[in-house]
Each structure stands twice: as structure tokens, then as C-alpha cells.
Design a protein around this motif. Structure first.
Motif, PDB file in Angstrom:
ATOM      1  N   ALA A 154     102.328 -16.004  25.340  1.00 46.83           N
ATOM      2  CA  ALA A 154     102.454 -17.176  26.215  1.00 46.83           C
ATOM      3  C   ALA A 154     101.289 -18.137  26.040  1.00 46.83           C
ATOM      4  CB  ALA A 154     102.551 -16.729  27.671  1.00 46.83           C
ATOM      5  N   LEU A 155     100.131 -17.603  25.658  1.00 52.37           N
ATOM      6  CA  LEU A 155      98.959 -18.460  25.476  1.00 52.37           C
ATOM      7  C   LEU A 155      99.168 -19.496  24.379  1.00 52.37           C
ATOM      8  CD1 LEU A 155      95.996 -15.931  25.773  1.00 52.37           C
ATOM      9  CD2 LEU A 155      96.749 -17.608  27.454  1.00 52.37           C
ATOM     10  N   LYS A 156     100.047 -19.195  23.440  1.00 52.46           N
ATOM     11  CA  LYS A 156     100.313 -20.133  22.351  1.00 52.46           C
ATOM     12  C   LYS A 156     100.935 -21.424  22.868  1.00 52.46           C
ATOM     13  CE  LYS A 156     101.061 -16.416  18.979  1.00 52.46           C
ATOM     14  NZ  LYS A 156     102.028 -15.781  18.049  1.00 52.46           N
ATOM     15  N   GLU A 157     101.554 -21.338  24.043  1.00 53.62           N
ATOM     16  CA  GLU A 157     102.202 -22.512  24.621  1.00 53.62           C
ATOM     17  C   GLU A 157     101.398 -23.102  25.776  1.00 53.62           C
ATOM     18  OE1 GLU A 157     106.434 -21.873  25.360  1.00 53.62           O
ATOM     19  OE2 GLU A 157     106.318 -20.016  24.199  1.00 53.62           O
ATOM     20  N   ASN A 158     100.197 -22.559  25.986  1.00 52.41           N
ATOM     21  CA  ASN A 158      99.392 -22.975  27.134  1.00 52.41           C
ATOM     22  C   ASN A 158      98.161 -23.763  26.698  1.00 52.41           C
ATOM     23  OD1 ASN A 158      96.953 -22.392  29.025  1.00 52.41           O
ATOM     24  ND2 ASN A 158      98.738 -22.029  30.302  1.00 52.41           N
ATOM     25  N   ASN A 159      97.877 -24.853  27.409  1.00 47.22           N
ATOM     26  CA  ASN A 159      96.712 -25.673  27.085  1.00 47.22           C
ATOM     27  C   ASN A 159      95.703 -25.765  28.225  1.00 47.22           C
ATOM     28  OD1 ASN A 159      97.414 -26.547  24.405  1.00 47.22           O
ATOM     29  ND2 ASN A 159      99.037 -27.769  25.350  1.00 47.22           N
ATOM     30  N   SER A 160      95.888 -24.939  29.253  1.00 46.27           N
ATOM     31  CA  SER A 160      94.982 -25.037  30.402  1.00 46.27           C
ATOM     32  C   SER A 160      94.099 -23.805  30.586  1.00 46.27           C
ATOM     33  CB  SER A 160      95.784 -25.282  31.686  1.00 46.27           C
ATOM     34  OG  SER A 160      96.593 -24.159  32.002  1.00 46.27           O
ATOM     35  N   ILE A 161      94.622 -22.616  30.296  1.00 42.06           N
ATOM     36  CA  ILE A 161      93.869 -21.378  30.529  1.00 42.06           C
ATOM     37  C   ILE A 161      92.623 -21.317  29.643  1.00 42.06           C
ATOM     38  CG2 ILE A 161      93.890 -18.873  30.271  1.00 42.06           C
ATOM     39  CD1 ILE A 161      95.413 -19.621  32.660  1.00 42.06           C
ATOM     40  N   ILE A 162      91.469 -21.063  30.277  1.00 46.57           N
ATOM     41  CA  ILE A 162      90.235 -20.874  29.517  1.00 46.57           C
ATOM     42  C   ILE A 162      89.713 -19.447  29.649  1.00 46.57           C
ATOM     43  CG2 ILE A 162      89.563 -23.296  29.660  1.00 46.57           C
ATOM     44  CD1 ILE A 162      87.638 -22.541  31.904  1.00 46.57           C
ATOM     45  N   TYR A 163      90.248 -18.693  30.616  1.00 51.13           N
ATOM     46  CA  TYR A 163      89.818 -17.299  30.777  1.00 51.13           C
ATOM     47  C   TYR A 163      90.975 -16.467  31.313  1.00 51.13           C
ATOM     48  CZ  TYR A 163      87.213 -13.182  32.309  1.00 51.13           C
ATOM     49  OH  TYR A 163      86.770 -11.901  32.481  1.00 51.13           O
ATOM     50  N   LEU A 164      91.327 -15.426  30.564  1.00 57.65           N
ATOM     51  CA  LEU A 164      92.364 -14.485  30.984  1.00 57.65           C
ATOM     52  C   LEU A 164      91.851 -13.076  30.739  1.00 57.65           C
ATOM     53  CD1 LEU A 164      95.265 -13.730  31.847  1.00 57.65           C
ATOM     54  CD2 LEU A 164      95.933 -13.950  29.446  1.00 57.65           C
ATOM     55  N   ASP A 165      91.774 -12.268  31.795  1.00 54.58           N
ATOM     56  CA  ASP A 165      91.263 -10.898  31.678  1.00 54.58           C
ATOM     57  C   ASP A 165      92.395  -9.907  31.930  1.00 54.58           C
ATOM     58  OD1 ASP A 165      89.898  -8.520  31.667  1.00 54.58           O
ATOM     59  OD2 ASP A 165      88.329  -9.164  33.053  1.00 54.58           O
ATOM     60  N   ILE A 166      92.732  -9.114  30.904  1.00 60.09           N
ATOM     61  CA  ILE A 166      93.763  -8.080  31.049  1.00 60.09           C
ATOM     62  C   ILE A 166      93.182  -6.698  30.755  1.00 60.09           C
ATOM     63  CG2 ILE A 166      95.621  -9.677  30.466  1.00 60.09           C
ATOM     64  CD1 ILE A 166      95.707  -8.342  27.698  1.00 60.09           C
ATOM     65  N   SER A 167      91.886  -6.581  30.814  1.00 62.71           N
ATOM     66  CA  SER A 167      91.224  -5.322  30.464  1.00 62.71           C
ATOM     67  C   SER A 167      91.516  -4.214  31.476  1.00 62.71           C
ATOM     68  CB  SER A 167      89.711  -5.539  30.371  1.00 62.71           C
ATOM     69  OG  SER A 167      89.192  -5.961  31.619  1.00 62.71           O
ATOM     70  N   ILE A 168      91.353  -2.985  31.014  1.00 62.13           N
ATOM     71  CA  ILE A 168      91.496  -1.778  31.834  1.00 62.13           C
ATOM     72  C   ILE A 168      92.875  -1.712  32.490  1.00 62.13           C
ATOM     73  CG2 ILE A 168      90.338  -0.261  33.484  1.00 62.13           C
ATOM     74  CD1 ILE A 168      87.855  -1.945  33.201  1.00 62.13           C
ATOM     75  N   ASN A 169      93.894  -1.747  31.649  1.00 58.60           N
ATOM     76  CA  ASN A 169      95.267  -1.501  32.071  1.00 58.60           C
ATOM     77  C   ASN A 169      95.833  -0.401  31.173  1.00 58.60           C
ATOM     78  OD1 ASN A 169      96.363  -3.482  34.253  1.00 58.60           O
ATOM     79  ND2 ASN A 169      95.062  -4.761  32.959  1.00 58.60           N
ATOM     80  N   ASP A 170      97.123  -0.139  31.265  1.00 51.37           N
ATOM     81  CA  ASP A 170      97.734   0.907  30.435  1.00 51.37           C
ATOM     82  C   ASP A 170      98.097   0.338  29.067  1.00 51.37           C
ATOM     83  OD1 ASP A 170      97.524   2.699  32.534  1.00 51.37           O
ATOM     84  OD2 ASP A 170      99.492   2.178  33.332  1.00 51.37           O
ATOM     85  N   ILE A 171      97.070  -0.143  28.377  1.00 50.14           N
ATOM     86  CA  ILE A 171      97.267  -0.840  27.108  1.00 50.14           C
ATOM     87  C   ILE A 171      96.601  -0.060  25.979  1.00 50.14           C
ATOM     88  CG2 ILE A 171      96.848  -2.984  25.848  1.00 50.14           C
ATOM     89  CD1 ILE A 171      96.558  -4.364  28.570  1.00 50.14           C
ATOM     90  N   THR A 172      97.302   0.093  24.875  1.00 47.66           N
ATOM     91  CA  THR A 172      96.693   0.697  23.698  1.00 47.66           C
ATOM     92  C   THR A 172      95.898  -0.373  22.967  1.00 47.66           C
ATOM     93  OG1 THR A 172      98.676   0.225  22.403  1.00 47.66           O
ATOM     94  CG2 THR A 172      98.524   2.392  23.423  1.00 47.66           C
ATOM     95  N   ASP A 173      94.838   0.052  22.290  1.00 48.99           N
ATOM     96  CA  ASP A 173      93.983  -0.910  21.588  1.00 48.99           C
ATOM     97  C   ASP A 173      93.560  -2.031  22.524  1.00 48.99           C
ATOM     98  OD1 ASP A 173      95.954  -0.588  18.592  1.00 48.99           O
ATOM     99  OD2 ASP A 173      94.155   0.491  19.201  1.00 48.99           O
ATOM    100  N   ASP A 174      93.131  -1.638  23.706  1.00 49.11           N
ATOM    101  CA  ASP A 174      92.763  -2.595  24.754  1.00 49.11           C
ATOM    102  C   ASP A 174      91.739  -3.613  24.263  1.00 49.11           C
ATOM    103  OD1 ASP A 174      91.112  -2.314  27.963  1.00 49.11           O
ATOM    104  OD2 ASP A 174      92.655  -3.696  27.329  1.00 49.11           O
ATOM    105  N   VAL A 175      90.710  -3.126  23.603  1.00 44.55           N
ATOM    106  CA  VAL A 175      89.636  -4.008  23.159  1.00 44.55           C
ATOM    107  C   VAL A 175      90.150  -5.033  22.158  1.00 44.55           C
ATOM    108  CG1 VAL A 175      87.436  -4.113  21.941  1.00 44.55           C
ATOM    109  CG2 VAL A 175      87.865  -2.273  23.563  1.00 44.55           C
ATOM    110  N   VAL A 176      91.032  -4.599  21.264  1.00 41.63           N
ATOM    111  CA  VAL A 176      91.584  -5.506  20.258  1.00 41.63           C
ATOM    112  C   VAL A 176      92.361  -6.637  20.915  1.00 41.63           C
ATOM    113  CG1 VAL A 176      93.193  -5.714  18.327  1.00 41.63           C
ATOM    114  CG2 VAL A 176      91.703  -3.723  18.500  1.00 41.63           C
ATOM    115  N   LEU A 177      93.160  -6.289  21.911  1.00 44.24           N
ATOM    116  CA  LEU A 177      93.954  -7.296  22.600  1.00 44.24           C
ATOM    117  C   LEU A 177      93.064  -8.314  23.301  1.00 44.24           C
ATOM    118  CD1 LEU A 177      96.792  -5.091  24.119  1.00 44.24           C
ATOM    119  CD2 LEU A 177      97.031  -6.812  22.344  1.00 44.24           C
TER     120      LEU A 177
END
Length: 209
Positions: A152-175
Motif C-alpha cells: 500500500a505504501l507504493k500508492e501513498n505519498n503522505s506516510i513518513i513513519y510506519l511501525d509494524i515491528s514485533i508482530n507475528d511476522i517472519t523476517d520481521d527486521v527485513v520487512l
């Protein structure tokens, strides 16, 4: 929160309609009390910042907030860290924010929002032109939602900070690194575009003299 404390807060909020900043973090606010407090803010057209973090307002309080965001045209920052909010209310907040024109910062860290709610937020990121800071750390969504948010960020021009850390995500750091790189590139592009616009404006001024 004691009954006396709750009554005092409600009296203040129902009497003074010009409060700009409200901080009620760590007040042990329940779902019922949280809903009543948030509903009392509907007449305050000057409220800019609401911090109700580290309480227990749950979905009932968060749904009241969604309604508030739909009514109030002044709120710019909302902090709802650690309030036991699930996708039921998270989804409603996401839907309301699609048409909101004032909120630039929302923090939903440390809640219980899963893929059902986060996918609504991904749809939000595709169209919002106002929201700049969005914290979704420490919830319970998976790769499915993380990938949707990044796309979705590819279509967004306003977000400057998005934090999705520490969820049930594999390769969290890479994402997270991918998001940071995307943000960095976007910032550089915005700066370059602004510089070009300034140069064109200066050139136009010179030519008009």
C-alpha cells in the motif's frame, strides 16, 4: 479509576469545551468509562491531541473514538497504546480514517489487532493523503497483513513513519528495513520535487521582471 475521579473528569469535559490537549494515560479507565469520556468530547471543536494510552477502554472505547473521529474536525494526534483493542474496533477506525481530513498521527501499539483489522488499514494507506505517522507495533497480525501494508505504501505519498515491528511476522527486521528504505526514498523524492518547484518559481519570477 475511582468513581469520584471519573465524575470530576466528566464534569470538566462537559463544562470546558475548549481543551486542546487531553492526557489520560495510566488512569485505569474501563470500557464503559472510556466510552463515556470519549463521547463527552464531541462538542469540543478545538481538541487537537488525545492521549488515552495504557488503559482498558477495549473495543467499546475504540468504537466511541471511531465515532468521534467521524464527527470532530480538529483531532490531529491520538494515542491508544495498550488498550486491548481488537480488529472489531480497529476495522471501524480504519474505515473512518478513509474520510478523515485532520488526523496525522495515530498510535495503536500494544493492542490485539489481527489480520482482519490490519487489512482495512492497508486499504486506508492506499488513499490517505493526511496521515503521516502510524504505529501498529506489538499487535498480532501476520505476514499477510505486513505485505499488504508495504504494498500500500507504493500508492501513498503522505506516510513518513510506519511501525509494524514485533508482530507475528517472519523476517520481521527485513520487512521493517524495507519500509524504512521506502520512506527514505520517498522523502528524497519529495525534497527533489520541492526543489524543482522552487527553482521553477524563481525562474518564473525572473522572467516576469
Amino acid at each position: 479509576m475511582t468513581k469520584d475521579c471519573f465524575k470530576m473528569i466528566m464534569k470538566i469535559l462537559n463544562t470546558i469545551r475548549t481543551i486542546i490537549y487531553i492526557n489520560l494515560n495510566y488512569c485505569d479507565i474501563s470500557q464503559i468509562d472510556g466510552s463515556m469520556i470519549i463521547n463527552s468530547l464531541k462538542e469540543n471543536q478545538l481538541l487537537r491531541v488525545l492521549d488515552i494510552s495504557k488503559n482498558k477502554i477495549g473495543d467499546a472505547g475504540a468504537l466511541a473514538l471511531a465515532e468521534l473521529l467521524n464527527i470532530l474536525n480538529s483531532l490531529m494526534e491520538v494515542n491508544m497504546i495498550g488498550n486491548e483493542i481488537t480488529s472489531k474496533a480497529g476495522s471501524e477506525i480504519g474505515k473512518i480514517l478513509k474520510t478523515n481530513r485532520t488526523l496525522i498521527n495515530i498510535d495503536l501499539t500494544y493492542n490485539k489487532i489481527d489480520d482482519d483489522g490490519i487489512l482495512i488499514f492497508a486499504d486506508l494507506l492506499k488513499i490517505t493523503i493526511i496521515l503521516k505517522i502510524f504505529n501498529l507495533s506489538r499487535n498480532c497480525f501476520t505476514d499477510k497483513s505486513a505485505i499488504a501494508l508495504i504494498a500500500a505504501l507504493k500508492e501513498n505519498n503522505s506516510i513518513i513513519y510506519l511501525d509494524i515491528s514485533i508482530n507475528d511476522i517472519t523476517d520481521d527486521v527485513v520487512l521493517v528495513q524495507n519500509i524504512e528504505r521506502k520512506m527514505s526514498i520517498k522523502k528524497e523524492q519529495n525534497v527533489e520535487e520541492e526543489n524543482v518547484e522552487e527553482q521553477n518559481a524563481e525562474k518564473a519570477n525572473v522572467e516576469s521582471r
